[in-house]
Enzyme design. Structure first.
Site, PDB file in Angstrom:
ATOM      1  N   GLU A  34      12.065   7.898  13.720  1.00  0.00           N
ATOM      2  CA  GLU A  34      11.982   6.450  13.930  1.00  0.00           C
ATOM      3  C   GLU A  34      11.789   6.102  15.402  1.00  0.00           C
ATOM      4  O   GLU A  34      11.035   5.195  15.738  1.00  0.00           O
ATOM      5  CB  GLU A  34      13.222   5.752  13.380  1.00  0.00           C
ATOM      6  CG  GLU A  34      13.317   5.761  11.868  1.00  0.00           C
ATOM      7  CD  GLU A  34      12.146   5.067  11.180  1.00  0.00           C
ATOM      8  OE1 GLU A  34      11.466   4.248  11.828  1.00  0.00           O
ATOM      9  OE2 GLU A  34      11.896   5.363  10.005  1.00  0.00           O
ATOM     10  N   CYS A 190      -3.001  -2.854   3.809  1.00  0.00           N
ATOM     11  CA  CYS A 190      -2.993  -4.215   4.370  1.00  0.00           C
ATOM     12  C   CYS A 190      -2.882  -4.122   5.894  1.00  0.00           C
ATOM     13  O   CYS A 190      -1.940  -4.617   6.503  1.00  0.00           O
ATOM     14  CB  CYS A 190      -1.839  -5.009   3.771  1.00  0.00           C
ATOM     15  SG  CYS A 190      -1.983  -6.795   3.994  1.00  0.00           S
ATOM     16  N   CYS A 197      -8.939  -4.588   1.198  1.00  0.00           N
ATOM     17  CA  CYS A 197      -8.650  -5.500   0.093  1.00  0.00           C
ATOM     18  C   CYS A 197      -9.294  -5.037  -1.214  1.00  0.00           C
ATOM     19  O   CYS A 197      -8.794  -5.336  -2.296  1.00  0.00           O
ATOM     20  CB  CYS A 197      -9.096  -6.915   0.445  1.00  0.00           C
ATOM     21  SG  CYS A 197      -8.240  -7.598   1.888  1.00  0.00           S
TER      22      CYS A 197
END
Length: 287
Positions: A34, A190, A197
């Site tokens: 992370e 996205c 799309c």
DNA sequence: GATGCGTGGGG
DNA sequence: TCCCCAAGCAT
């Protein structure tokens, strides 16, 4: 079928095989991923994470490493402050938490380099607890699919947090899977620049599409990188990382045409404890 | 809340 | 070439 379950199923079938998603990865190792992923693409992090984990598999081993070793091992991931903070966090975990990464959000947030996003991500991905994971991907997906706008607001506000919280499933495991799924969806489908799309499995539910893909206003230009102190800091760090001994100011003044700027950048690096001044007034990575 | 903080790839 | 953007954080 809800958007949540659709994306969660999609994630289960198509998730990228990133190494920190393998079974047997520890909470500490999730944390390392992370930190590396803060502002750095996953594809660039993957090999660096593998070599870092091979060298320092847990907090204790990293806590015993020198800052110079951590900075060099960080290599060219960018923002070397992250390497320092990760090492400081390792030391804090050894000294204050018995070598174990806390499971508590407030305790996680006290550790250097762990902010709102990273603490929530640790809860979800390392401990499968329910949390509100709001990174740039999640914010973009929510803005498009639910609010019908292309781009999220510049700053994260309480309205966004509240709305995002309402989308998180109630049970811990489902919540953790949802967060992983919606982040992955934002990262590979996205996307900010060229959203796929035509391959989107929730296009019929997307408010942005139903509104005709309205474009958001162009926001103010960001800081130009070329010629900034940031660039000079990077060049100085690269020189110090590759040097086999300490460098004199006269050496460092050669790495950039503007010696005033070298002085300023060096001062900030010393202030950040990314660079150490020796007794003789020479410069090196902190030992 | 705006700004500073690396590096590299893609359009 | 230039600009945007990438699993943010600290101040």
């Amino acid at each position: 079928m809800t958007v949540q379950s659709a994306l969660t199923r999609w994630f289960g079938k198509t998730a990228r095989p990133l190494p920190w998603r393998e079974s047997g990865v520890t909470p500490w190792q999730i944390l390392v991923s992370e930190i590396m992923l803060q502002q750095t693409p996953a594809i660039r992090v993957a090999p660096q994470w593998l070599s870092w984990i091979a060298r320092w598999p847990d907090a204790k081993s990293l806590a015993n490493a020198s800052p110079a070793d951590a900075i060099r091992q960080w290599d060219r991931l960018g923002y070397p402050n992250r390497a320092l903070r990760l090492r400081q966090t390792a030391q804090r975990i050894v000294e204050e938490h018995g070598g174990q990464l806390p499971r508590d959000e407030a305790e996680l947030r006290k550790l250097p380099g762990i902010g709102e996003y990273t603490a929530a991500a640790i809860l979800a991905f390392a401990y499968e607890q329910r949390s509100v994971v709001l990174d740039t991907n999640v914010r973009r997906v929510i803005t498009r699919v639910w609010h019908g706008r292309e781009r999220q607001p510049a700053t994260l506000g309480s309205e966004e947090r509240t709305f995002a919280e309402g989308l998180v499933p109630s049970t811990a495991k489902a919540a953790a899977r949802w967060s992983a799924a919606v982040m992955e969806f934002g990262a590979v489908i996205c996307t900010a620049k060229k959203p796929q799309c035509s391959h989107c499995i929730i296009k019929n539910e997307c408010a942005w599409r139903l509104a005709g893909f309205p474009a958001s206003e162009i926001h103010t230009r960001k800081q130009q990188f070329h010629g900034t102190d940031r660039q000079v800091r990077g060049i100085i760090m690269q020189a110090l990382k590759t040097a086999t001994k300490s460098l004199a100011m006269s050496d460092l003044e050669l790495v950039w045409q503007d010696s005033q700027q070298v002085h300023r950048a060096l001062d900030s690096l010393v202030s950040d404890e990314l660079v150490e001044v020796t007794k003789n007034g020479r410069y090196r990575l902190p030992q």
